[in-house]
Design a protein around this motif. Structure first.
Motif, PDB file in Angstrom:
ATOM      1  N   GLU A 105      36.526  41.979  33.932  1.00  0.00           N
ATOM      2  CA  GLU A 105      37.541  41.202  33.209  1.00  0.00           C
ATOM      3  C   GLU A 105      37.737  39.825  33.851  1.00  0.00           C
ATOM      4  O   GLU A 105      37.822  38.804  33.167  1.00  0.00           O
ATOM      5  CB  GLU A 105      38.863  41.983  33.202  1.00  0.00           C
ATOM      6  CG  GLU A 105      39.948  41.352  32.368  1.00  0.00           C
ATOM      7  CD  GLU A 105      41.204  41.088  33.153  1.00  0.00           C
ATOM      8  OE1 GLU A 105      41.761  39.987  32.982  1.00  0.00           O
ATOM      9  OE2 GLU A 105      41.622  41.955  33.934  1.00  0.00           O
ATOM     10  N   LEU A 106      37.760  39.799  35.191  1.00  0.00           N
ATOM     11  CA  LEU A 106      37.921  38.561  35.952  1.00  0.00           C
ATOM     12  C   LEU A 106      36.731  37.627  35.716  1.00  0.00           C
ATOM     13  O   LEU A 106      36.906  36.428  35.480  1.00  0.00           O
ATOM     14  CB  LEU A 106      38.024  38.910  37.434  1.00  0.00           C
ATOM     15  CG  LEU A 106      38.641  37.919  38.381  1.00  0.00           C
ATOM     16  CD1 LEU A 106      40.078  37.651  37.996  1.00  0.00           C
ATOM     17  CD2 LEU A 106      38.569  38.458  39.791  1.00  0.00           C
ATOM     18  N   LYS A 107      35.536  38.185  35.755  1.00  0.00           N
ATOM     19  CA  LYS A 107      34.315  37.420  35.555  1.00  0.00           C
ATOM     20  C   LYS A 107      34.268  36.814  34.149  1.00  0.00           C
ATOM     21  O   LYS A 107      33.892  35.651  33.971  1.00  0.00           O
ATOM     22  CB  LYS A 107      33.112  38.339  35.783  1.00  0.00           C
ATOM     23  CG  LYS A 107      31.859  37.624  36.152  1.00  0.00           C
ATOM     24  CD  LYS A 107      30.801  38.610  36.596  1.00  0.00           C
ATOM     25  CE  LYS A 107      29.496  37.900  36.805  1.00  0.00           C
ATOM     26  NZ  LYS A 107      28.438  38.771  37.259  1.00  0.00           N
TER      27      LYS A 107
ATOM     28  N   VAL B 120      35.668  37.316  43.032  1.00  0.00           N
ATOM     29  CA  VAL B 120      34.971  38.298  42.183  1.00  0.00           C
ATOM     30  C   VAL B 120      34.244  39.323  43.054  1.00  0.00           C
ATOM     31  O   VAL B 120      34.310  40.530  42.802  1.00  0.00           O
ATOM     32  CB  VAL B 120      33.986  37.590  41.218  1.00  0.00           C
ATOM     33  CG1 VAL B 120      33.066  38.591  40.546  1.00  0.00           C
ATOM     34  CG2 VAL B 120      34.750  36.807  40.168  1.00  0.00           C
TER      35      VAL B 120
ATOM     36  N   ILE C 203      42.521  33.101  37.906  1.00  0.00           N
ATOM     37  CA  ILE C 203      42.594  34.439  38.496  1.00  0.00           C
ATOM     38  C   ILE C 203      44.033  34.936  38.509  1.00  0.00           C
ATOM     39  O   ILE C 203      44.309  36.096  38.246  1.00  0.00           O
ATOM     40  CB  ILE C 203      41.987  34.441  39.922  1.00  0.00           C
ATOM     41  CG1 ILE C 203      40.475  34.199  39.822  1.00  0.00           C
ATOM     42  CG2 ILE C 203      42.272  35.744  40.641  1.00  0.00           C
ATOM     43  CD1 ILE C 203      39.829  33.779  41.110  1.00  0.00           C
TER      44      ILE C 203
ATOM     45  N   ARG D  53      36.844  36.052  32.230  1.00  0.00           N
ATOM     46  CA  ARG D  53      37.839  34.969  32.158  1.00  0.00           C
ATOM     47  C   ARG D  53      37.303  33.690  32.791  1.00  0.00           C
ATOM     48  O   ARG D  53      37.462  32.599  32.241  1.00  0.00           O
ATOM     49  CB  ARG D  53      39.132  35.378  32.859  1.00  0.00           C
ATOM     50  CG  ARG D  53      40.138  35.977  31.909  1.00  0.00           C
ATOM     51  CD  ARG D  53      41.505  35.995  32.520  1.00  0.00           C
ATOM     52  NE  ARG D  53      41.541  36.892  33.670  1.00  0.00           N
ATOM     53  CZ  ARG D  53      42.572  37.009  34.488  1.00  0.00           C
ATOM     54  NH1 ARG D  53      43.641  36.293  34.300  1.00  0.00           N
ATOM     55  NH2 ARG D  53      42.536  37.838  35.501  1.00  0.00           N
TER      56      ARG D  53
ATOM     57  N   LYS E 281      36.782  43.599  37.954  1.00  0.00           N
ATOM     58  CA  LYS E 281      35.782  42.566  38.254  1.00  0.00           C
ATOM     59  C   LYS E 281      35.186  42.019  36.961  1.00  0.00           C
ATOM     60  O   LYS E 281      35.033  40.808  36.793  1.00  0.00           O
ATOM     61  CB  LYS E 281      34.688  43.150  39.143  1.00  0.00           C
ATOM     62  CG  LYS E 281      33.528  42.207  39.400  1.00  0.00           C
ATOM     63  CD  LYS E 281      32.245  42.904  39.079  1.00  0.00           C
ATOM     64  CE  LYS E 281      31.098  41.950  38.996  1.00  0.00           C
ATOM     65  NZ  LYS E 281      29.906  42.520  38.458  1.00  0.00           N
TER      66      LYS E 281
ATOM     67  N   VAL F  57      36.825  41.692  44.666  1.00  0.00           N
ATOM     68  CA  VAL F  57      37.347  42.659  43.687  1.00  0.00           C
ATOM     69  C   VAL F  57      36.311  43.745  43.424  1.00  0.00           C
ATOM     70  O   VAL F  57      36.645  44.933  43.365  1.00  0.00           O
ATOM     71  CB  VAL F  57      37.762  41.940  42.377  1.00  0.00           C
ATOM     72  CG1 VAL F  57      38.012  42.927  41.260  1.00  0.00           C
ATOM     73  CG2 VAL F  57      38.997  41.093  42.615  1.00  0.00           C
TER      74      VAL F  57
ATOM     75  N   TYR G  28      48.001  37.567  42.179  1.00  0.00           N
ATOM     76  CA  TYR G  28      46.948  38.385  42.783  1.00  0.00           C
ATOM     77  C   TYR G  28      46.437  37.741  44.067  1.00  0.00           C
ATOM     78  O   TYR G  28      46.175  38.425  45.055  1.00  0.00           O
ATOM     79  CB  TYR G  28      45.791  38.585  41.792  1.00  0.00           C
ATOM     80  CG  TYR G  28      44.699  39.442  42.372  1.00  0.00           C
ATOM     81  CD1 TYR G  28      44.893  40.804  42.578  1.00  0.00           C
ATOM     82  CD2 TYR G  28      43.491  38.887  42.778  1.00  0.00           C
ATOM     83  CE1 TYR G  28      43.910  41.587  43.155  1.00  0.00           C
ATOM     84  CE2 TYR G  28      42.504  39.664  43.345  1.00  0.00           C
ATOM     85  CZ  TYR G  28      42.724  41.010  43.530  1.00  0.00           C
ATOM     86  OH  TYR G  28      41.755  41.779  44.105  1.00  0.00           O
TER      87      TYR G  28
END
Length: 144
Positions: A105-107, A91, A56, A109, A103, A94, A60
């Protein structure tokens, strides 16, 4: 997933271990059962708890406070439940308080690194049956 005023509560599971992560805006706190991560045993598996944080991004997470309560299971399954709860809660936070594109993009990754960070492992211990020592093993058959 439960949402309170400015915070999110999400659970992670592995076998019989259940971890509930409570995330709110703050100054980078990460506590597990009220204690810092450095006190988690076994020491070699502490790295597994830090994995979602590295993915993450530490910069952040310095804006979030994460408190995790964990119970049930053994030491290894507790650690896997904790890492899943941390990843899922960030997640959810966010999605709720930042924006949907971040969210996504994070998921992506997290899923690219390890699917078990967001998706629970459905495997459970199979119950023992009669006529043998375990779930599948049978007693040896004798003809005489």
């Amino acid at each position: 997933r439960r949402v309170h005023g400015g915070s999110v509560e999400v659970y992670g599971k592995k076998k019989t271990a259940t971890a509930v992560a409570h995330v709110k805006s703050g100054k980078g706190l990460l506590k597990i059962n009220g204690r810092p991560v450095q006190h988690m045993e076994p020491k070699p598996l502490q790295q597994k708890i830090w994995e979602p944080i590295y993915i993450i991004g530490q910069e952040y997470l310095n804006t979030l406070d994460i408190r995790v309560r964990v119970k049930g299971g053994g030491t290894v399954s507790r650690i896997y439940a904790i890492r899943q709860a941390i990843a899922k809660s960030v997640v959810a936070y966010v999605q709720k308080f930042v924006d949907e594109s971040m969210k996504k993009e994070l998921k992506d990754r997290l899923l690219h690194y390890d699917r078990n960070l967001l998706v629970a492992d459905p495997r459970r211990c199979e119950p023992k049956k009669f006529g043998g020592r375990g779930a599948r093993a049978r007693f040896q058959k004798s003809y005489r």
